[in-house]
Design a protein around this motif. Structure first.
Motif, mmCIF file in Angstrom:
data_model
loop_
_atom_site.group_PDB
_atom_site.id
_atom_site.type_symbol
_atom_site.label_atom_id
_atom_site.label_comp_id
_atom_site.label_asym_id
_atom_site.label_seq_id
_atom_site.Cartn_x
_atom_site.Cartn_y
_atom_site.Cartn_z
ATOM 1 N N ALA A 91 0.832 -1.202 0.000
ATOM 2 C CA ALA A 91 0.000 0.000 0.000
ATOM 3 C C ALA A 91 0.867 1.251 0.000
ATOM 4 N N ARG A 92 1.952 1.222 0.751
ATOM 5 C CA ARG A 92 2.849 2.382 0.792
ATOM 6 C C ARG A 92 3.503 2.604 -0.570
ATOM 7 N N ASN A 93 3.930 1.527 -1.218
ATOM 8 C CA ASN A 93 4.540 1.666 -2.538
ATOM 9 C C ASN A 93 3.563 2.286 -3.540
ATOM 10 N N LEU A 94 2.312 1.835 -3.489
ATOM 11 C CA LEU A 94 1.300 2.408 -4.388
ATOM 12 C C LEU A 94 1.084 3.885 -4.079
ATOM 13 N N LEU A 95 1.043 4.211 -2.799
ATOM 14 C CA LEU A 95 0.840 5.603 -2.379
ATOM 15 C C LEU A 95 1.960 6.493 -2.888
ATOM 16 N N VAL A 96 3.194 6.061 -2.664
ATOM 17 C CA VAL A 96 4.357 6.876 -3.023
ATOM 18 C C VAL A 96 4.515 6.994 -4.538
ATOM 19 N N GLU A 97 4.277 5.905 -5.241
ATOM 20 C CA GLU A 97 4.519 5.893 -6.687
ATOM 21 C C GLU A 97 3.368 6.473 -7.504
ATOM 22 N N HIS A 98 2.118 6.335 -6.995
ATOM 23 C CA HIS A 98 0.976 6.709 -7.833
ATOM 24 C C HIS A 98 -0.036 7.614 -7.141
ATOM 25 N N GLY A 99 0.138 7.902 -5.845
ATOM 26 C CA GLY A 99 -0.802 8.754 -5.140
ATOM 27 C C GLY A 99 -1.877 7.977 -4.413
ATOM 28 N N GLN A 100 -2.607 8.676 -3.539
ATOM 29 C CA GLN A 100 -3.572 8.001 -2.670
ATOM 30 C C GLN A 100 -4.715 7.352 -3.444
ATOM 31 N N ASP A 101 -5.106 7.935 -4.579
ATOM 32 C CA ASP A 101 -6.207 7.353 -5.343
ATOM 33 C C ASP A 101 -5.866 5.956 -5.866
ATOM 34 N N ALA A 102 -4.563 5.664 -5.974
ATOM 35 C CA ALA A 102 -4.137 4.352 -6.472
ATOM 36 C C ALA A 102 -4.179 3.279 -5.386
ATOM 37 N N VAL A 103 -4.340 3.700 -4.141
ATOM 38 C CA VAL A 103 -4.350 2.740 -3.029
ATOM 39 C C VAL A 103 -5.768 2.202 -2.864
ATOM 40 N N THR A 104 -6.044 1.098 -3.512
ATOM 41 C CA THR A 104 -7.330 0.430 -3.405
ATOM 42 C C THR A 104 -7.087 -1.020 -2.998
ATOM 43 N N LEU A 105 -8.104 -1.639 -2.437
ATOM 44 C CA LEU A 105 -7.963 -3.042 -2.041
ATOM 45 C C LEU A 105 -7.715 -3.916 -3.260
ATOM 46 N N ARG A 106 -8.345 -3.590 -4.366
ATOM 47 C CA ARG A 106 -8.162 -4.374 -5.587
ATOM 48 C C ARG A 106 -6.709 -4.287 -6.073
ATOM 49 N N ALA A 107 -6.143 -3.066 -6.058
ATOM 50 C CA ALA A 107 -4.766 -2.886 -6.521
ATOM 51 C C ALA A 107 -3.775 -3.580 -5.590
ATOM 52 N N ILE A 108 -4.025 -3.486 -4.301
ATOM 53 C CA ILE A 108 -3.137 -4.139 -3.334
ATOM 54 C C ILE A 108 -3.185 -5.652 -3.512
ATOM 55 N N ALA A 109 -4.395 -6.170 -3.648
ATOM 56 C CA ALA A 109 -4.559 -7.620 -3.829
ATOM 57 C C ALA A 109 -3.861 -8.092 -5.100
ATOM 58 N N ARG A 110 -3.986 -7.311 -6.161
ATOM 59 C CA ARG A 110 -3.338 -7.686 -7.421
ATOM 60 C C ARG A 110 -1.816 -7.769 -7.242
#
Length: 239
Positions: free
Chosen positions: A22-41
């Motif tokens: 989740a932190r990697n998604l936040l830092v690389e793509h912003g908070q909107d990219a932090v979703t349960l679906r994206a994390i699970a993927r």
């Protein structure tokens, strides 16, 4: 007749793994990219599997927020560990460390200090958290060892009185175990008002710099930041 293929085992996960992704998604793509679906993927699991660890995305974001606060506090603790036992020296070092961390970790800063949907109104006022303890601990040391110049009660806008009284009560509770100890007289309404103003100026400067919202281009914003700290110290009678 072919033998059925064995089903693959679900990966062994921990909450640390989930927060890392989740932190990697936040830092690389912003908070909107932090979703349960994206994390699970990213983890190779289904989104519903995450509910075994966090009951909602908000709960996960809140856990991230707490982790970032702890990271900030650890960095500030390292900053002041070798400094003299002087409240003013340490307080200003914490202010500078806060700015440095915010500029180096803009996504984390945004989640913790500039996202009203996470933690709502209590985000900044959680006195029991590591960052707040360090910040308030240094402020308590200043109040206990310096003759702080605070605004007199008659200059405080009447419309702020009730809010300041509530905040004063929270401060007294939060600093009840401060070392050195503080008497209630050390945190009167004037001091409470001063602390609000100090935080507003510190937070305001850092936020403007993080988001690039200064009204004029600044080749070296640190100069303005240091000048602001000097002005705060002089106004409070600390310099």
């Amino acid at each position: 007749m072919s033998t059925p293929k064995p089903r693959g085992r679900s990966p062994v996960l921990t909450e640390v793994d989930i927060r890392r992704v989740a932190r990697n998604l936040l830092v690389e793509h912003g908070q909107d990219a932090v979703t349960l679906r994206a994390i699970a993927r990213e983890l190779g699991i289904t989104a519903p599997a995450l509910y075994r660890y966090y009951k909602s995305l908000d709960a996960l974001l809140e856990a991230l927020r707490s982790e970032f606060c702890a990271d900030l506090a650890a960095e500030l603790s390292t900053d002041i560990a070798a400094l003299p036992e002087d409240g003013v020296v340490r307080f200003f070092a914490i202010c500078k460390g806060f700015r440095r961390w915010a500029l180096a970790h803009t996504a984390e800063f945004t989640l913790v200090f500039a996202s009203p949907g996470v933690g709502k109104a209590e985000t900044i006022r959680r006195f029991g958290e590591p960052f707040a303890r360090i910040f308030l601990g240094a402020a308590a040391h200043v109040l206990a060892t310096y003759d702080v110049v605070a605004p007199p009660a008659d200059v405080i806008p009447p419309g702020l009185h009730d809010d300041l009284v509530d905040f004063q009560t929270e401060l007294l509770a939060a600093l009840s175990d401060a070392e050195p100890s503080l008497s209630a007289e050390k945190i009167d309404l004037g001091v409470t008002y001063l602390m609000i103003q100090v935080w507003a100026r510190l937070y305001g400067h850092v936020t403007l710099e993080v988001f690039g919202n200064y009204p004029i281009p600044l080749s070296n914003p640190e100069i303005l930041f240091d000048a602001m700290l000097t002005d705060l110290g002089a106004t409070a009678g600390l310099l």
